[in-house]
Design an enzyme around this catalytic site. Structure first.
Site, PDB file in Angstrom:
ATOM      1  N   HIS A 299      -5.420  -2.131  -0.226  1.00 49.04           N
ATOM      2  CA  HIS A 299      -3.978  -2.424  -0.313  1.00 49.04           C
ATOM      3  C   HIS A 299      -3.253  -1.143  -0.711  1.00 49.04           C
ATOM      4  O   HIS A 299      -3.700  -0.428  -1.618  1.00 49.04           O
ATOM      5  CB  HIS A 299      -3.737  -3.526  -1.351  1.00 49.04           C
ATOM      6  CG  HIS A 299      -2.297  -3.912  -1.448  1.00 49.04           C
ATOM      7  ND1 HIS A 299      -1.662  -4.683  -0.485  1.00 49.04           N
ATOM      8  CD2 HIS A 299      -1.352  -3.626  -2.380  1.00 49.04           C
ATOM      9  CE1 HIS A 299      -0.397  -4.852  -0.831  1.00 49.04           C
ATOM     10  NE2 HIS A 299      -0.178  -4.219  -1.970  1.00 49.04           N
TER      11      HIS A 299
ATOM     12  N   ASN B 247     -11.124  -5.494   0.197  1.00 47.94           N
ATOM     13  CA  ASN B 247      -9.826  -5.314   0.855  1.00 47.94           C
ATOM     14  C   ASN B 247      -9.247  -3.990   0.373  1.00 47.94           C
ATOM     15  O   ASN B 247      -9.583  -3.515  -0.719  1.00 47.94           O
ATOM     16  CB  ASN B 247      -8.879  -6.457   0.477  1.00 47.94           C
ATOM     17  CG  ASN B 247      -7.517  -6.321   1.139  1.00 47.94           C
ATOM     18  OD1 ASN B 247      -7.420  -6.023   2.337  1.00 47.94           O
ATOM     19  ND2 ASN B 247      -6.453  -6.523   0.376  1.00 47.94           N
TER      20      ASN B 247
HETATM   21  C1  GAR Z   1      -3.042  -0.230   5.465  1.00 48.41           C
HETATM   22  O1  GAR Z   1      -2.065   0.567   4.834  1.00 48.41           O
HETATM   23  C2  GAR Z   1      -3.595  -1.258   4.497  1.00 48.41           C
HETATM   24  O2  GAR Z   1      -3.701  -0.768   3.185  1.00 48.41           O
HETATM   25  C3  GAR Z   1      -2.555  -2.348   4.600  1.00 48.41           C
HETATM   26  O3  GAR Z   1      -2.282  -2.417   5.968  1.00 48.41           O
HETATM   27  C4  GAR Z   1      -2.423  -1.118   6.545  1.00 48.41           C
HETATM   28  C5  GAR Z   1      -3.321  -1.235   7.745  1.00 48.41           C
HETATM   29  O4  GAR Z   1      -3.380  -0.006   8.425  1.00 48.41           O
HETATM   30  N1  GAR Z   1      -3.047  -3.583   4.076  1.00 48.41           N
HETATM   31  C6  GAR Z   1      -2.307  -4.424   3.343  1.00 48.41           C
HETATM   32  O5  GAR Z   1      -1.121  -4.248   3.111  1.00 48.41           O
HETATM   33  C7  GAR Z   1      -3.048  -5.631   2.794  1.00 48.41           C
HETATM   34  N2  GAR Z   1      -2.226  -6.380   1.925  1.00 48.41           N
HETATM   35  P1  GAR Z   1      -4.606   0.316   9.376  1.00 48.41           P
HETATM   36  O6  GAR Z   1      -4.671  -0.837  10.375  1.00 48.41           O
HETATM   37  O7  GAR Z   1      -4.222   1.592  10.063  1.00 48.41           O
HETATM   38  O8  GAR Z   1      -5.841   0.435   8.553  1.00 48.41           O
END
Ligand code: GAR
Length: 220
Positions: free
Chosen positions: A111, A109
């Site tokens: 984050h 994952n």
């Molecule tokens: C990203 O910033 C990722 O790190 C976060 O969601 C966003 C998705 O963006 N994930 C979390 O917060 C997980 N807890 P993306 O769809 O453009 O990759």
């Protein structure tokens, strides 16, 4: 043999796109076998299709509170595509401990914080409220606890006094797009080993020396 990877998304899919791009390189040790979304209207599904990656929607809403049934459908799709590694990339549905344990050591994952600081929702706003001067992003193996698990790679960015959650998120996102492909390269290439709760990367050396923020400080 390249490891077969499924990317799970719920939305925009910019990390997914970074992984797909990296996996186009002939020496990359993984191939993106499929992209699965739990949201039918996730923009990332269009991006994946345009890149020629097979996509699948398993709409979580259809399963209501029955997480096990959703995950049974997910597992069937992963088996059909002979998936060996999962990358969660903005996948906003909690997975059961049973599913997570089945994939332990094979599911990553990303984050947008330097874990273990600021897990959960709105990590960039949490970082600003805490007044940290450096934040960043973390790629980790998934364990049942949300936004926790053995850390594979982190990237750091400075936090400015006038940052908003949006400006900080944009700065962190650029780092995410660098470290997620690098972390997948490391894991798929066999460059890490799990030791209890820790992930060790024997050949790993820091690429850049030190990040100090704010700085530089001039004499008064
Ligand atoms: C990203 O910033 C990722 O790190 C976060 O969601 C966003 C998705 O963006 N994930 C979390 O917060 C997980 N807890 P993306 O769809 O453009 O990759």
């Amino acid at each position: 043999m390249k490891r077969r990877v499924a990317i799970l998304i719920s939305g925009r899919g910019s990390n997914m796109a970074a992984l797909i791009d990296a996996a186009k390189l002939s020496d990359f040790p993984a191939e993106i076998a499929m992209v699965i979304s739990n949201q039918p209207d996730a923009p990332g599904l269009v991006t994946a299709s345009q890149s020629g990656v097979p996509t699948l929607t398993i709409e979580s809403k259809r399963f209501g509170k029955d997480r096990a049934a959703f995950e049974a459908a997910l597992q069937t799709a992963l088996d059909q595509h002979k998936v060996e590694l999962i990358c969660l990339a903005g996948f906003m549905r909690l997975l059961t401990a049973e599913f997570v344990q089945r994939w332990y050591g094979r599911m990553l994952n990303i984050h947008p914080s330097l874990l273990p600081s600021f897990p959960g929702l709105e990590p960039q706003a949490q970082a600003l409220r805490a007044g940290v001067k450096i934040s960043g992003a973390t790629v980790h193996f998934v364990i049942p606890e949300t936004d926790a698990g053995p850390i594979v790679m982190q990237g750091a960015v400075p936090v400015a006094d006038d940052d908003t959650p949006e400006t900080l998120a944009a700065r962190i996102l650029a780092v995410e797009h660098r470290i997620y492909p690098d972390a997948l390269r490391l894991v798929a290439g066999g460059g890490v080993r799990l030791e209890g709760d820790l992930c060790k990367a024997p050949a790993n050396v820091a690429r850049e020396d030190v990040l100090i923020a704010p700085g530089p400080v001039s004499p008064l």
